[in-house]
Scaffold this motif. Structure first.
Motif, short mmCIF file in Angstrom:
data_model
loop_
_atom_site.label_atom_id
_atom_site.label_comp_id
_atom_site.label_asym_id
_atom_site.label_seq_id
_atom_site.Cartn_x
_atom_site.Cartn_y
_atom_site.Cartn_z
N PHE A 61 0.84 -1.18 0.00
CA PHE A 61 0.00 0.00 0.00
C PHE A 61 0.87 1.22 0.00
CE2 PHE A 61 -3.47 -2.70 1.65
CZ PHE A 61 -4.45 -2.29 0.79
N THR A 62 0.35 2.27 -0.58
CA THR A 62 1.13 3.49 -0.74
C THR A 62 1.52 4.09 0.61
OG1 THR A 62 1.17 5.56 -1.96
CG2 THR A 62 -0.96 4.91 -1.04
N TRP A 63 0.68 3.82 1.66
CA TRP A 63 1.08 4.33 2.98
C TRP A 63 2.11 3.42 3.64
CZ3 TRP A 63 -3.91 3.09 1.61
CH2 TRP A 63 -4.40 1.89 2.08
N GLU A 64 2.42 2.29 3.01
CA GLU A 64 3.50 1.45 3.50
C GLU A 64 4.84 1.88 2.88
OE1 GLU A 64 3.41 -0.87 5.82
OE2 GLU A 64 1.25 -1.01 6.07
N GLN A 111 5.55 4.85 1.27
CA GLN A 111 5.84 6.26 1.57
C GLN A 111 6.86 6.87 0.61
OE1 GLN A 111 6.45 6.95 5.78
NE2 GLN A 111 5.13 5.24 6.32
N ARG A 157 6.50 8.33 -3.20
CA ARG A 157 5.64 8.53 -4.35
C ARG A 157 6.35 8.23 -5.68
NH1 ARG A 157 0.92 11.02 -6.22
NH2 ARG A 157 1.25 11.78 -8.32
N ALA A 158 7.58 8.67 -5.80
CA ALA A 158 8.29 8.48 -7.06
C ALA A 158 8.41 6.99 -7.39
CB ALA A 158 9.68 9.12 -6.99
N ASP A 176 6.41 4.61 -6.24
CA ASP A 176 5.07 4.10 -6.52
C ASP A 176 4.65 4.40 -7.96
OD1 ASP A 176 4.86 3.09 -3.99
OD2 ASP A 176 3.63 4.72 -3.19
N ARG A 221 -6.34 6.34 -8.54
CA ARG A 221 -6.85 7.34 -7.60
C ARG A 221 -5.77 8.33 -7.18
NH1 ARG A 221 -8.32 6.92 -1.27
NH2 ARG A 221 -9.15 9.02 -1.14
N TYR A 222 -4.56 7.81 -6.96
CA TYR A 222 -3.45 8.69 -6.55
C TYR A 222 -2.72 9.29 -7.76
CZ TYR A 222 -3.98 7.22 -1.70
OH TYR A 222 -4.49 7.00 -0.43
N TYR A 256 -1.01 7.91 -9.93
CA TYR A 256 0.26 7.27 -10.32
C TYR A 256 0.17 6.90 -11.79
CZ TYR A 256 0.95 6.52 -5.29
OH TYR A 256 1.09 6.67 -3.94
N ILE A 275 -15.93 3.96 -14.62
CA ILE A 275 -17.26 3.35 -14.47
C ILE A 275 -18.10 3.66 -15.71
CG2 ILE A 275 -19.40 3.43 -13.12
CD1 ILE A 275 -17.61 3.80 -10.63
N ILE A 289 -17.21 3.90 -18.81
CA ILE A 289 -16.96 3.04 -19.98
C ILE A 289 -17.10 1.55 -19.66
CG2 ILE A 289 -15.40 4.71 -21.09
CD1 ILE A 289 -13.36 2.06 -20.23
N ASP A 337 6.16 15.45 -3.37
CA ASP A 337 6.56 14.11 -2.92
C ASP A 337 6.73 14.08 -1.40
OD1 ASP A 337 6.43 13.22 -5.44
OD2 ASP A 337 8.58 12.92 -5.73
N HIS A 386 3.37 14.18 0.21
CA HIS A 386 2.76 12.87 0.03
C HIS A 386 3.31 11.88 1.06
CE1 HIS A 386 0.96 9.53 -2.21
NE2 HIS A 386 2.09 8.87 -2.02
N ALA A 387 4.64 11.89 1.22
CA ALA A 387 5.29 10.97 2.17
C ALA A 387 4.79 11.23 3.59
CB ALA A 387 6.81 11.12 2.09
N LYS A 399 1.90 12.61 4.52
CA LYS A 399 0.50 12.18 4.59
C LYS A 399 0.42 10.67 4.77
CE LYS A 399 -3.39 12.78 1.57
NZ LYS A 399 -3.76 13.20 0.21
N MET A 400 1.25 9.97 3.99
CA MET A 400 1.21 8.51 4.01
C MET A 400 1.78 7.96 5.32
SD MET A 400 -0.38 7.42 1.42
CE MET A 400 -1.31 8.66 0.53
N ALA A 401 2.78 8.67 5.89
CA ALA A 401 3.36 8.26 7.17
C ALA A 401 2.29 8.34 8.26
CB ALA A 401 4.55 9.14 7.52
N LYS A 417 -0.93 8.15 7.76
CA LYS A 417 -1.93 7.11 7.46
C LYS A 417 -1.45 5.76 7.98
CE LYS A 417 -5.11 6.01 3.78
NZ LYS A 417 -5.77 6.54 2.59
N LYS A 418 -0.16 5.51 7.78
CA LYS A 418 0.42 4.23 8.23
C LYS A 418 0.34 4.12 9.76
CE LYS A 418 4.46 1.29 8.00
NZ LYS A 418 5.87 1.13 7.76
N LEU A 422 -24.10 -1.31 -10.42
CA LEU A 422 -23.97 0.02 -11.02
C LEU A 422 -24.28 -0.05 -12.52
CD1 LEU A 422 -20.68 1.32 -9.30
CD2 LEU A 422 -23.04 1.71 -8.58
N LYS A 423 -23.76 -1.09 -13.16
CA LYS A 423 -23.98 -1.26 -14.61
C LYS A 423 -24.00 -2.75 -14.93
CE LYS A 423 -22.29 2.00 -17.69
NZ LYS A 423 -21.17 2.58 -18.46
#
Lengths: 208, 208
Positions: A102-105, A107, A109-110, A112, A145-146, A148, A180, A182, B11, B14-15, B17-19, B21-22, B192-193
């Motif tokens: 997970f992205t919060w694991e 940490q 971004r580059a 990811d 979502r992020y 990436y 969603i 498409i 970046d 982001h790091a 924020k993610m820290a 969250k973790k 949804l569809k």
């Protein structure tokens, strides 16, 4: 006696209602004649997004059809299904675990972003290969979502380059609206109740 | 140069924020220490109710744990997963197909009631057998919805007789409120569809 008659009457009404339902259903199904590869999206905060996608992979395997999985976020998914596929069905289903947690694991971004792009390149190769009847892009929605990965790039590829008969399944919460839009089949898994709320931890065979 | 700095700044944010969250996630997970057998409900009009349940069955198999499936409505479920289990994993997973088709196919209420009761008797035996770590009651919600089976009987059994560590998974649309009430984990699959709307028929490896 009276009770028996009432039951008999109820049974007849039930049979009548069900006969109507059957006729209506058959009429609807008769209009469904086309076949094509579907774009399938599983999203929502509830459980079962990846599992339901793996259900389709297992059906492919049961039918002897080739398929492939690209895992965009390592650890997002239970390892149970992966282990089962790698151990028993590697000849029918290619498995690529590209993400690093997970992205919060991670940490980072580059890193990811680079990982998401490598996973997407692999995904494109697998989708272009017409021997694959289905390709599952597990947890790609998190990478989208992020940002990436650019959702427009993914949508353009699915529209223009996906072979007509190939199914592509995209999972993960917070699916982008454009995706969603498409999709042929989209399902939202909604959380009604969760055991973590009562202090129950993740358990083998349930969560992983 | 300016762009590189902005990216670097992004970046870092982001790091950070993610820290956070973790840390938050680890704090929450540390409070989840209990283990117990769960009552799991998958309902809703969307796809994936049975598939997600089969995902848990496959995880059990991957972990070498014993499990069992009772199918209350024949034909409701894809045969793909069943075929795969019966062919490859019969030693770990017992499979019982008790139902005789959707109720609008049989059109015989008395027979449907008898079939539902036979399936429920089998289900109770399998749940009482503590060698089974998970028992899947596939499409039981349909039998409950039409009152072929009394929901109170099912709830009382799950509360009083289910072994503490056994997981029981109940699937099917229109789950009764009382059942969701006692569930540890409940998920609603929302549609949804759907490709039928565009005239696409059911396809091998997707619907079955």
């Amino acid at each position: 006696m009276e009770e028996a008659e009432t039951t008999h009457h109820d049974d007849n009404r039930h049979a009548e209602k069900m006969a109507k339902k059957k006729a209506a259903r058959e009429k609807i199904m008769a209009t469904k004649t086309d076949e094509k590869g579907l774009v399938v999206v599983h999203t929502g905060k509830g459980k079962g997004k990846s599992s339901a996608a793996f259900g389709m992979i297992f059906r492919h395997i049961a039918h002897g059809k080739r398929c492939a999985v690209v895992q965009f976020i390592k650890g997002a998914m239970s390892t149970g299904e992966r282990d089962l596929i790698v151990r028993h069905f590697a000849d029918l289903c290619e498995f690529h675990t590209m993400g690093e947690g997970f992205t919060w694991e991670t940490q980072d971004r580059a890193r990811d972003v680079a990982t998401a792009h490598a996973a997407w390149e692999k995904a494109k190769d697998l989708i272009r290969d017409e021997r694959n009847s289905m390709v599952l892009l597990d947890e790609i929605n998190i990478a989208l979502r992020y940002d990436y990965l650019d959702v427009n790039e993914v949508i353009t590829f699915l529209k223009d380059e996906k072979p007509h008969m190939t199914h592509v399944v995209l999972t993960g919460r917070n699916a982008k609206e454009e995706l969603i839009e498409i999709a042929d089949l989209a399902t939202e898994m909604e959380l009604l109740k969760h055991p973590f709320r009562s202090g129950i931890k993740a358990q083998a065979g349930v969560e992983y």
